[in-house]
Design an enzyme around this catalytic site. Structure first.
Site, PDB file in Angstrom:
ATOM      1  N   GLU A 207      32.446  31.887  33.741  1.00  0.00           N
ATOM      2  CA  GLU A 207      33.825  31.771  33.335  1.00  0.00           C
ATOM      3  C   GLU A 207      34.131  32.716  32.337  1.00  0.00           C
ATOM      4  O   GLU A 207      35.477  32.933  32.023  1.00  0.00           O
ATOM      5  CB  GLU A 207      33.812  30.281  32.555  1.00  0.00           C
ATOM      6  CG  GLU A 207      33.217  30.296  31.336  1.00  0.00           C
ATOM      7  CD  GLU A 207      33.199  28.993  30.757  1.00  0.00           C
ATOM      8  OE1 GLU A 207      33.569  28.110  31.686  1.00  0.00           O
ATOM      9  OE2 GLU A 207      33.220  28.614  29.438  1.00  0.00           O
TER      10      GLU A 207
ATOM     11  N   GLN B  49      25.722  29.337  32.602  1.00  0.00           N
ATOM     12  CA  GLN B  49      24.642  28.851  33.170  1.00  0.00           C
ATOM     13  C   GLN B  49      24.114  27.522  32.196  1.00  0.00           C
ATOM     14  O   GLN B  49      23.598  26.524  32.888  1.00  0.00           O
ATOM     15  CB  GLN B  49      23.498  29.509  33.165  1.00  0.00           C
ATOM     16  CG  GLN B  49      22.323  29.208  33.951  1.00  0.00           C
ATOM     17  CD  GLN B  49      21.338  30.399  34.070  1.00  0.00           C
ATOM     18  OE1 GLN B  49      21.848  31.485  34.445  1.00  0.00           O
ATOM     19  NE2 GLN B  49      19.997  30.136  34.181  1.00  0.00           N
TER      20      GLN B  49
ATOM     21  N   HIS C 122      33.777  36.249  33.105  1.00  0.00           N
ATOM     22  CA  HIS C 122      34.192  37.384  33.766  1.00  0.00           C
ATOM     23  C   HIS C 122      34.643  37.241  34.974  1.00  0.00           C
ATOM     24  O   HIS C 122      35.233  38.074  35.942  1.00  0.00           O
ATOM     25  CB  HIS C 122      33.075  38.702  33.841  1.00  0.00           C
ATOM     26  CG  HIS C 122      32.571  38.813  32.257  1.00  0.00           C
ATOM     27  ND1 HIS C 122      31.760  38.369  31.837  1.00  0.00           N
ATOM     28  CD2 HIS C 122      33.238  39.575  31.637  1.00  0.00           C
ATOM     29  CE1 HIS C 122      31.320  38.866  30.554  1.00  0.00           C
ATOM     30  NE2 HIS C 122      32.274  39.555  30.365  1.00  0.00           N
TER      31      HIS C 122
HETATM   32 ZN   LIG Z   1      30.182  37.118  32.803  1.00  0.00          ZN
END
Ligand SMILES: [Zn+2]
Length: 241
Positions: A133, A173, A135
């Site tokens: 979220e 993650q 890049h």
């Molecule tokens: Zn990233």
């Protein structure tokens, strides 16, 4: 495994759950058709905060891609790029398909007839592609999902499907890992759940610090997987094989 440890001891759920980190989660979304041909997404997170976002039209989304092409130094009208905005917008429908699906609904059809099975169920090496979220760069990796059923089990393809639905959203993650575990915990009410994710973040390998070959491993454990080190060790040993 240490066979001196009775696997049936200490597998009871610990009723007082506590989280390792602050996690907010999107619990499904509704798509509502509006008169002006725009769609409206309604999302509610864990805190019950609803946000209504007007969805742009496809033409507006394609214009945004043209803007980014110019930002990159390209001419969007160049022959090879003419259809690129259309392709990019179409690919977003796949990359971010997960907002349309509710993982809890996917897990809702369970089987009560377990035949007395009360050992660990593990699905390992579930390959996924997600996007970070920060890049919107790909996160590619594998998830290992395990639970110890109490009364209900779920079709094994559903575990992979739940990973897929959360993967097809913008993610970090840590939250991705926790969301999978919590969805299984909420719906199956198992004795314990464990999720381990091992993934490569392309925002780290292709830009920024540029460290290829580095993967990130996260895990989220609930119930007996959190409370019983033997259960956790059994899970870890099974996914390392
Ligand atoms: Zn990233």
């Amino acid at each position: 495994m240490d066979h001196l440890i009775d696997p049936h001891v200490s597998r009871k759920r610990n009723s007082s759950k506590h989280w390792a980190c602050d996690i907010r989660e999107v619990k499904g979304s509704d798509v509502v058709e509006l008169n002006d041909n725009k769609e409206k997404f309604s999302q509610t997170d864990d805190d019950g905060v609803a946000s209504d976002l007007a969805r742009p039209t496809q033409a507006e989304a394609e214009d945004a891609v043209r803007t980014l092409l110019k930002w990159a130094g390209e001419d969007p009208n160049r022959q090879g790029l003419i259809d690129t905005p259309k392709r990019v917008v179409k690919s977003y429908l796949e990359f971010y398909d997960g907002y349309k699906h509710d993982p809890r609904e996917i897990l809702s059809r369970t089987f009560d007839e377990t035949g007395g099975y009360d050992e660990m169920v593990i699905m390992r090496n579930i390959r996924f592609e997600s996007h970070c979220e920060h890049h919107m760069a790909p996160i590619i990796g594998h998830a290992h999902v395990a639970y110890i059923p109490d009364e209900r089990v779920v079709g094994i393809s559903k575990l992979a499907r739940v990973v897929e639905v959360f993967a097809k959203r913008l993610q970090i993650q840590e939250r991705f890992t926790a969301q999978i575990a919590k969805a299984i915990d909420d719906t199956l009410k198992p004795i314990g759940v464990g999720v381990v994710i091992d993934a490569v973040h392309e925002c780290m390998t292709t830009r920024g610090v540029q460290k290829p070959g580095v993967s990130m491993v996260t895990n989220f454990m609930l119930g007996s997987f959190r409370d019983n080190s033997a259960t956790r060790a059994e899970f870890m040993s099974m996914i390392e094989k």
